[in-house]
Each structure stands twice: as C-alpha cells, then as structure tokens.
Write an enzyme that holds these catalytic residues in place. Sequence first.
Site, PDB file in Angstrom:
ATOM      1  N   TYR A 175       0.745  -7.438 -10.527  1.00 36.61           N
ATOM      2  CA  TYR A 175       0.639  -6.402  -9.503  1.00 36.61           C
ATOM      3  C   TYR A 175      -0.811  -6.268  -9.050  1.00 36.61           C
ATOM      4  CZ  TYR A 175       5.379  -4.964 -10.687  1.00 36.61           C
ATOM      5  OH  TYR A 175       6.734  -4.950 -10.897  1.00 36.61           O
ATOM      6  N   SER A 176      -1.002  -6.281  -7.739  1.00 38.27           N
ATOM      7  CA  SER A 176      -2.334  -6.048  -7.189  1.00 38.27           C
ATOM      8  C   SER A 176      -2.787  -4.642  -7.569  1.00 38.27           C
ATOM      9  CB  SER A 176      -2.321  -6.188  -5.663  1.00 38.27           C
ATOM     10  OG  SER A 176      -1.933  -7.488  -5.278  1.00 38.27           O
ATOM     11  N   CYS A 377      -2.442  -9.167   2.743  1.00 42.32           N
ATOM     12  CA  CYS A 377      -1.659  -9.006   1.523  1.00 42.32           C
ATOM     13  C   CYS A 377      -0.297  -8.433   1.899  1.00 42.32           C
ATOM     14  CB  CYS A 377      -2.370  -8.085   0.537  1.00 42.32           C
ATOM     15  SG  CYS A 377      -1.579  -8.012  -1.088  1.00 42.32           S
ATOM     16  N   GLU A 417      -3.093 -13.320   0.259  1.00 43.01           N
ATOM     17  CA  GLU A 417      -2.265 -13.162  -0.931  1.00 43.01           C
ATOM     18  C   GLU A 417      -0.913 -12.621  -0.484  1.00 43.01           C
ATOM     19  OE1 GLU A 417      -3.072 -10.266  -4.349  1.00 43.01           O
ATOM     20  OE2 GLU A 417      -3.945 -12.148  -5.050  1.00 43.01           O
ATOM     21  N   TYR A 419       3.664 -12.857  -0.722  1.00 42.01           N
ATOM     22  CA  TYR A 419       4.778 -13.070  -1.640  1.00 42.01           C
ATOM     23  C   TYR A 419       6.061 -13.266  -0.848  1.00 42.01           C
ATOM     24  CZ  TYR A 419       5.271  -8.033  -0.709  1.00 42.01           C
ATOM     25  OH  TYR A 419       5.373  -6.805  -0.106  1.00 42.01           O
TER      26      TYR A 419
END
Length: 419
Positions: A175-176, A377, A417, A419
Amino acid sequence: MSRSGRVPAVLAAGAACAGAAHWAFVTPAGLPARESAPQLRATARGSNAEAPKMTGSSSVLPTGALFVAAAAASAAVARRAEGEVAVKKKGVKVVHGQEIPWNIFSPKAPYQGKVIKNVKHAQTLTTPTGDANWETAHLTFDHGGNVPYLEGQSIGIIAPGPDKKGETPARIRLYSIASSAVGDDETSKTVSLCVKRVVDLNKEHVNREVGEDKPDKAGTHFPNDKVYRGVCSNHICDLSVGDDVMITGPTGAEMLLPEDPEANIVMLATGTGIAPMRSYMRLLFNDKAGANADGSRKFKGLAWLFMGVPFAKSLLYDDEHTEYKTKYPSQFKFDYAVSREDKNAAGQKMYIQTKMAEYAEELWELMQSPKTHIYMCGLKGMEAGMAECFGPIAEKAGVNWLEFAKAMKKADRYHVEVY
C-alpha cells in the site's frame, strides 16, 4: 493505494539521470552533505523528535527520520555507474547515490504495529454511493520509530488470511503510504494508509456464497448476493484502535520527490492513488519538517493536483486541499474529475485527461521546464489518458508525445505507479 505483494521496479530510464538527486536516508561515509544547497526537508538540527535506530544495521537515522540530501554523493555515484541502483547493506538501498530505507522488515519477520486513533480524519473517509465498494478508510499505525520511510514509498500489510489461494497468513499486499515521513502526528513514529474496501458482487471470484456475507465495520453487507471481499483491504478497513497490524517494508523508489525546492510537482491520482500525493503535500504545505525557521515553506515551486473519482462522495482529503489552496494560492492548485457526475463542454464524461485538457497549453508549457515532474498513481489507463490529452498539442509543436514522455522518464521527471 493497494498493489500485489511484488516490489515495484524502478524504471531503468528514470534511474539513468546523472545528478537526479532524491531524499537521502543516510549520508554516505566520507561524503558530507552539501549544506549550502537549499533543501525541502529540514535537517536534524533543531528537531526535538526522537531519533529511531534502524533495525538490522548499525546506521542511525537523523533525528525524527528527517533525511539530509547528499547531492555530491549522488553525482559521484552516477558518474561511476549511470543508472545503478544497488543494495549496500541490510535495510538500505542506494538510489542515485543515496541511501533510502528499504525492506527493513520482511514477510518472514514483519514489524508488529498497533492501530491508533488518527487526529485528523475519521476512519471512514467516504459516504455510501450505491456501489458495493463505496468505502475508503484512513488508518494510522504506531511503529515506534522502527519503520522509517520516505514520501512516495510503500509498506506491506499481512492479513491473517486465508487469501484467494488458501494461504494463511495471506500474502502481503503493498500500500502506498498516505502520510509524510514524520507521520500525521509529526512524531516520526506513525504511518497512515488510505485503503479502499474491495467488495465485488456476483463476479468470478467468490469467498462468500448467498446468505454468508456479514456486516462489515461500516455496516455494509449483501446477504442476497455472491460476494468477494478483498482479504487484505477488508482486514485493514475492519481494524479498530488497539488492534495489532503486521507491517513489512518500506519499499519503492519510483515515486520519490525531487530534492530541488523550486521543482514543479504535477500530480495525477485516481481514487486511493491519492495516497502518495497526500504524503507529498503534507511535507510541502503542512509539516514543520518542510518549514524554514521563520515559518515560511521550504518548497518554492508549484504543486498541481488532478484527482479522478466516480462520485463527489468519493473525493478524498478535500478539506486538506482546500486548506492548502487558501494558505498558498500561488503555489497549490487542485482540480477534480468526477466521472459519473460531471461532463465537459462537449458532453464527455469528466476523466482526469478530460479535466487536464482544459489546461493543456498551460500544462504543456510547464512540462518544458526541467524543474517540472509528473507523478501518476492509480489506474493503468492514466498514461494512455496523458497521450490522449497531450498528443495533439505536442504534435502541433512538432514533437511526438511518446518520445517526449520517454525523455522525461530518462531525465527522472516522469514517475508512474499504476495497478
């Protein structure tokens, strides 16, 4: 923001920029920090925060985990081996010639932290939208100063499980980090996460049959559906003050802030992709670590946030963004893209690239400066959205957008970054 249990790789092109210095963890031996160079982060001098010792190494962090930038060391190492990212000792990784905290705690030997009450936010940040996965939570863990980290890094969380593969405990989820290096309470002993509760109804993966789903901490349940609940996200969102939490890391070097206090920071975030952006903004506009002795901010550039969410009820940290805009109107801007509620003048849904298109010329001009950094992100489609937004204006300028973005990555100014 959550990702799988694999450590994200640093873009090779981004690491190849000689002299592209980031925050230092510990100044390399024999190469003193250049104190005359202005820095965003405060040094250890004058700080009254306790200095945590790094587990598994003889190195001691600067007081309160406030790190000193060693620009001379960065340049020297970069000249010796362009783009080299090397592990020097346990708990440390060398990036651009500087040491940053790295995997001090592993899945086999995690740190046992404890959930504490956050002084800034309620645990649940959002309100119901009609979607099953409406909830996003903000949680703070006490790590006692044993898990130092930098803005832009991540930690891993180990849920009890079982996970999709039946493993107990579950594999780590990264987790960021949503807090700055000193934490929301500025003690350098806490870390905060921004986590979306994953709940899928009647899809391929199911871990609760019809009638098996029970109310979660937010009171949401779906007894008439087949339900899949994300193992780690639901574990985190259901935690209460006083609960233990198993932490690994920290890790990640792709999203670190630049050293230059006059840098321009353009941030693109979808949903919980706001986490690293919040960590930046806390340092730039809130924390004492980012302030001069006279109270003015060390940061002298422009920070511009573009945030995309499906509903206005899904907006995260709007109170903080409004506060920064009020206090620093010439240095902070923010724009929201609410895709299921807003449309542009042409009647198109308002995604991040749609909102950015309203400022395309201004942003394009900003990107021509070597001081401008782009941070993305969130969802994978963000880079495609950038091409959609800036491809035409780049072509008009006689530039191929993809080549331009590649050059920014090579110069360590384009950080992604997703996902």
